[in-house]
Motif scaffolding. Structure first.
Motif, PDB file in Angstrom:
ATOM      1  N   VAL A 118     -76.196  69.748 -46.843  1.00 26.05           N
ATOM      2  CA  VAL A 118     -77.286  69.337 -46.024  1.00 26.05           C
ATOM      3  C   VAL A 118     -77.917  70.327 -45.270  1.00 26.05           C
ATOM      4  O   VAL A 118     -79.177  70.890 -45.271  1.00 26.05           O
ATOM      5  N   ALA A 119     -77.081  71.496 -44.549  1.00 25.07           N
ATOM      6  CA  ALA A 119     -77.828  72.189 -43.656  1.00 25.07           C
ATOM      7  C   ALA A 119     -78.308  73.369 -44.551  1.00 25.07           C
ATOM      8  O   ALA A 119     -79.109  73.878 -44.208  1.00 25.07           O
ATOM      9  N   VAL A 120     -77.429  73.912 -45.400  1.00 23.28           N
ATOM     10  CA  VAL A 120     -77.911  75.142 -46.030  1.00 23.28           C
ATOM     11  C   VAL A 120     -79.060  74.989 -46.919  1.00 23.28           C
ATOM     12  O   VAL A 120     -79.973  75.710 -47.028  1.00 23.28           O
ATOM     13  N   THR A 121     -79.206  73.737 -47.768  1.00 22.11           N
ATOM     14  CA  THR A 121     -80.344  73.493 -48.390  1.00 22.11           C
ATOM     15  C   THR A 121     -81.590  73.143 -47.421  1.00 22.11           C
ATOM     16  O   THR A 121     -82.624  73.406 -47.674  1.00 22.11           O
ATOM     17  N   GLY A 122     -81.485  72.586 -46.113  1.00 27.86           N
ATOM     18  CA  GLY A 122     -82.403  72.654 -45.110  1.00 27.86           C
ATOM     19  C   GLY A 122     -82.933  73.734 -44.715  1.00 27.86           C
ATOM     20  O   GLY A 122     -84.344  73.855 -44.734  1.00 27.86           O
ATOM     21  N   LEU A 123     -82.280  74.809 -44.557  1.00 32.04           N
ATOM     22  CA  LEU A 123     -82.602  75.975 -44.183  1.00 32.04           C
ATOM     23  C   LEU A 123     -83.542  76.949 -45.291  1.00 32.04           C
ATOM     24  O   LEU A 123     -84.450  77.695 -45.311  1.00 32.04           O
ATOM     25  N   SER A 134     -66.304  65.726 -54.314  1.00 29.11           N
ATOM     26  CA  SER A 134     -66.202  67.002 -54.774  1.00 29.11           C
ATOM     27  C   SER A 134     -65.664  68.112 -53.720  1.00 29.11           C
ATOM     28  O   SER A 134     -64.871  69.052 -54.210  1.00 29.11           O
ATOM     29  N   GLY A 135     -66.248  68.473 -52.685  1.00 30.39           N
ATOM     30  CA  GLY A 135     -65.805  69.217 -51.832  1.00 30.39           C
ATOM     31  C   GLY A 135     -64.488  69.181 -51.061  1.00 30.39           C
ATOM     32  O   GLY A 135     -63.746  70.129 -51.170  1.00 30.39           O
ATOM     33  N   ALA A 136     -64.087  67.898 -51.108  1.00 32.82           N
ATOM     34  CA  ALA A 136     -62.886  67.668 -50.541  1.00 32.82           C
ATOM     35  C   ALA A 136     -61.653  68.144 -51.700  1.00 32.82           C
ATOM     36  O   ALA A 136     -60.561  68.705 -51.379  1.00 32.82           O
ATOM     37  N   VAL A 137     -62.271  67.595 -52.958  1.00 39.65           N
ATOM     38  CA  VAL A 137     -61.230  67.891 -53.916  1.00 39.65           C
ATOM     39  C   VAL A 137     -61.114  69.470 -54.290  1.00 39.65           C
ATOM     40  O   VAL A 137     -60.096  69.926 -54.576  1.00 39.65           O
ATOM     41  N   PHE A 138     -62.323  70.022 -54.263  1.00 37.53           N
ATOM     42  CA  PHE A 138     -62.248  71.632 -54.483  1.00 37.53           C
ATOM     43  C   PHE A 138     -61.316  72.302 -53.099  1.00 37.53           C
ATOM     44  O   PHE A 138     -60.707  73.070 -53.266  1.00 37.53           O
ATOM     45  N   GLY A 139     -61.329  71.767 -51.833  1.00 38.76           N
ATOM     46  CA  GLY A 139     -60.468  72.009 -50.972  1.00 38.76           C
ATOM     47  C   GLY A 139     -58.991  72.058 -51.319  1.00 38.76           C
ATOM     48  O   GLY A 139     -58.061  72.964 -51.082  1.00 38.76           O
ATOM     49  N   LEU A 140     -58.663  70.919 -52.136  1.00 41.95           N
ATOM     50  CA  LEU A 140     -57.275  70.741 -52.469  1.00 41.95           C
ATOM     51  C   LEU A 140     -56.947  71.860 -53.531  1.00 41.95           C
ATOM     52  O   LEU A 140     -55.862  72.262 -53.557  1.00 41.95           O
ATOM     53  N   LEU A 141     -57.782  72.080 -54.392  1.00 39.50           N
ATOM     54  CA  LEU A 141     -57.801  73.033 -55.531  1.00 39.50           C
ATOM     55  C   LEU A 141     -57.603  74.424 -54.930  1.00 39.50           C
ATOM     56  O   LEU A 141     -56.945  75.165 -55.311  1.00 39.50           O
ATOM     57  N   VAL A 172     -63.759  84.830 -55.441  1.00 42.96           N
ATOM     58  CA  VAL A 172     -63.035  84.008 -56.156  1.00 42.96           C
ATOM     59  C   VAL A 172     -63.903  82.422 -56.142  1.00 42.96           C
ATOM     60  O   VAL A 172     -64.061  81.795 -56.941  1.00 42.96           O
ATOM     61  N   ALA A 173     -63.919  82.136 -54.712  1.00 44.55           N
ATOM     62  CA  ALA A 173     -64.597  80.710 -54.507  1.00 44.55           C
ATOM     63  C   ALA A 173     -66.032  80.888 -55.166  1.00 44.55           C
ATOM     64  O   ALA A 173     -66.392  79.836 -55.567  1.00 44.55           O
ATOM     65  N   ALA A 174     -66.728  81.740 -55.021  1.00 42.52           N
ATOM     66  CA  ALA A 174     -68.189  81.900 -55.367  1.00 42.52           C
ATOM     67  C   ALA A 174     -68.137  81.940 -57.159  1.00 42.52           C
ATOM     68  O   ALA A 174     -69.003  81.184 -57.628  1.00 42.52           O
ATOM     69  N   GLY A 175     -67.308  82.802 -57.572  1.00 44.98           N
ATOM     70  CA  GLY A 175     -67.197  82.439 -59.170  1.00 44.98           C
ATOM     71  C   GLY A 175     -66.885  80.916 -59.506  1.00 44.98           C
ATOM     72  O   GLY A 175     -67.406  80.686 -60.659  1.00 44.98           O
ATOM     73  N   ALA A 176     -65.725  80.550 -58.897  1.00 39.80           N
ATOM     74  CA  ALA A 176     -65.273  79.104 -59.407  1.00 39.80           C
ATOM     75  C   ALA A 176     -66.565  78.104 -59.139  1.00 39.80           C
ATOM     76  O   ALA A 176     -66.574  77.389 -59.986  1.00 39.80           O
ATOM     77  N   THR A 177     -67.160  78.395 -58.240  1.00 36.51           N
ATOM     78  CA  THR A 177     -68.298  77.468 -57.787  1.00 36.51           C
ATOM     79  C   THR A 177     -69.512  77.538 -58.959  1.00 36.51           C
ATOM     80  O   THR A 177     -69.785  76.621 -59.400  1.00 36.51           O
ATOM     81  N   ALA A 182     -74.874  72.946 -62.498  1.00 41.65           N
ATOM     82  CA  ALA A 182     -75.339  72.017 -63.411  1.00 41.65           C
ATOM     83  C   ALA A 182     -76.226  71.358 -62.377  1.00 41.65           C
ATOM     84  O   ALA A 182     -76.399  71.086 -61.198  1.00 41.65           O
ATOM     85  N   PRO A 183     -77.488  70.673 -62.971  1.00 39.60           N
ATOM     86  CA  PRO A 183     -78.508  69.949 -62.265  1.00 39.60           C
ATOM     87  C   PRO A 183     -77.851  68.842 -61.793  1.00 39.60           C
ATOM     88  O   PRO A 183     -76.825  67.969 -62.079  1.00 39.60           O
ATOM     89  N   GLY A 184     -78.234  68.653 -60.215  1.00 39.55           N
ATOM     90  CA  GLY A 184     -77.654  67.748 -59.463  1.00 39.55           C
ATOM     91  C   GLY A 184     -76.224  67.886 -58.688  1.00 39.55           C
ATOM     92  O   GLY A 184     -75.575  66.987 -58.131  1.00 39.55           O
ATOM     93  N   VAL A 185     -75.597  69.211 -58.968  1.00 40.36           N
ATOM     94  CA  VAL A 185     -74.367  69.389 -58.578  1.00 40.36           C
ATOM     95  C   VAL A 185     -74.849  70.025 -57.257  1.00 40.36           C
ATOM     96  O   VAL A 185     -75.328  70.888 -56.878  1.00 40.36           O
ATOM     97  N   ALA A 186     -73.799  69.796 -56.248  1.00 40.11           N
ATOM     98  CA  ALA A 186     -73.950  70.380 -54.818  1.00 40.11           C
ATOM     99  C   ALA A 186     -72.976  71.434 -54.807  1.00 40.11           C
ATOM    100  O   ALA A 186     -71.940  71.547 -54.245  1.00 40.11           O
ATOM    101  N   LEU A 187     -73.587  72.837 -55.099  1.00 40.89           N
ATOM    102  CA  LEU A 187     -72.643  73.910 -55.297  1.00 40.89           C
ATOM    103  C   LEU A 187     -72.523  74.419 -53.766  1.00 40.89           C
ATOM    104  O   LEU A 187     -71.333  74.916 -53.627  1.00 40.89           O
TER     105      LEU A 187
END
Length: 208
Positions: A118-123, A134-141, A172-177, A182-187
């Protein structure tokens, strides 16, 4: 001759008890419960469902969505995709931590990932409302990727200093992200969750 206590539930009872105590299974149950409530509320009013479950600015107006949005999903496909990844990495993480640490990490990373989206897209222009685990699951990953012996061996072999290792993990995080673009994905949320997970994995934050 020796005698042994007979458990009427046997191994099946023990297995079901372990599954019930699994934070991964508990999180899946919360996914399903929240999705059921979302569906019912959505039939009544889509605007009400948005207000209850979607994280959108200003966050201070609906502060409960900071947590609710982590467990809410925009449709069955969204739910299933996050559930599959959660199962793949959640059981590995829960083996080295406690139930409360698992849930605290999952919720904390999920909320920070949503806030960052929300913050970055607002800026950058118009803030993007967000929901989903997804963010939490990516944290576990990220935790699994960074906190295992193979990664330790690779980073130990590379002639890199502390800052260079941090830069490598961020790359690595940027590449995996980008692979999830895809459209609608919160990168931004994906990147934040994975970066936090990688950092936590390197310091073994969840290990007890």
């Amino acid at each position: 001759m020796s005698y042994r206590y007979y458990d009427p539930e046997g191994a099946e009872g023990g297995r079901s008890g372990r599954l019930a105590g699994s934070p991964t299974v508990q999180t899946l149950a919360v996914f399903l419960l929240v999705f059921a409530v979302q569906t019912v509320v959505g039939f009544v009013s889509r605007r009400l469902a948005f207000g209850l479950f979607v994280l959108a600015p200003p966050v201070s107006v609906r502060p409960w969505t900071l947590l609710a949005s982590v467990y809410a999903h925009d449709g069955l496909t969204h739910l299933l995709s996050n559930a599959v990844v959660l199962v793949l990495v959640g059981f590995a993480v829960e083996r080295v931590t406690s139930t409360w640490r698992f849930h605290g990490f999952f919720a904390g990373v999920g909320m920070l990932a949503g806030l960052s989206q929300v913050a970055v897209t607002g800026l950058l222009g118009r803030p993007t409302p967000v929901l989903g685990a997804s963010g939490a699951v990516f944290g576990l990953l990220g935790y699994v990727l960074a906190g295992n012996p193979v990664t330790d061996a690779v980073l130990g072999w590379l002639p890199l200093g502390g800052r260079a290792r941090v830069a490598l993990l961020l790359a690595v995080a940027a590449g995996a992200t980008l692979l999830t673009a895809a459209p609608g994905v919160a990168l931004v949320a994906h990147f934040t969750g994975l970066a936090l997970g990688l950092a936590a994995g390197r310091v073994r934050l969840l290990r007890v």
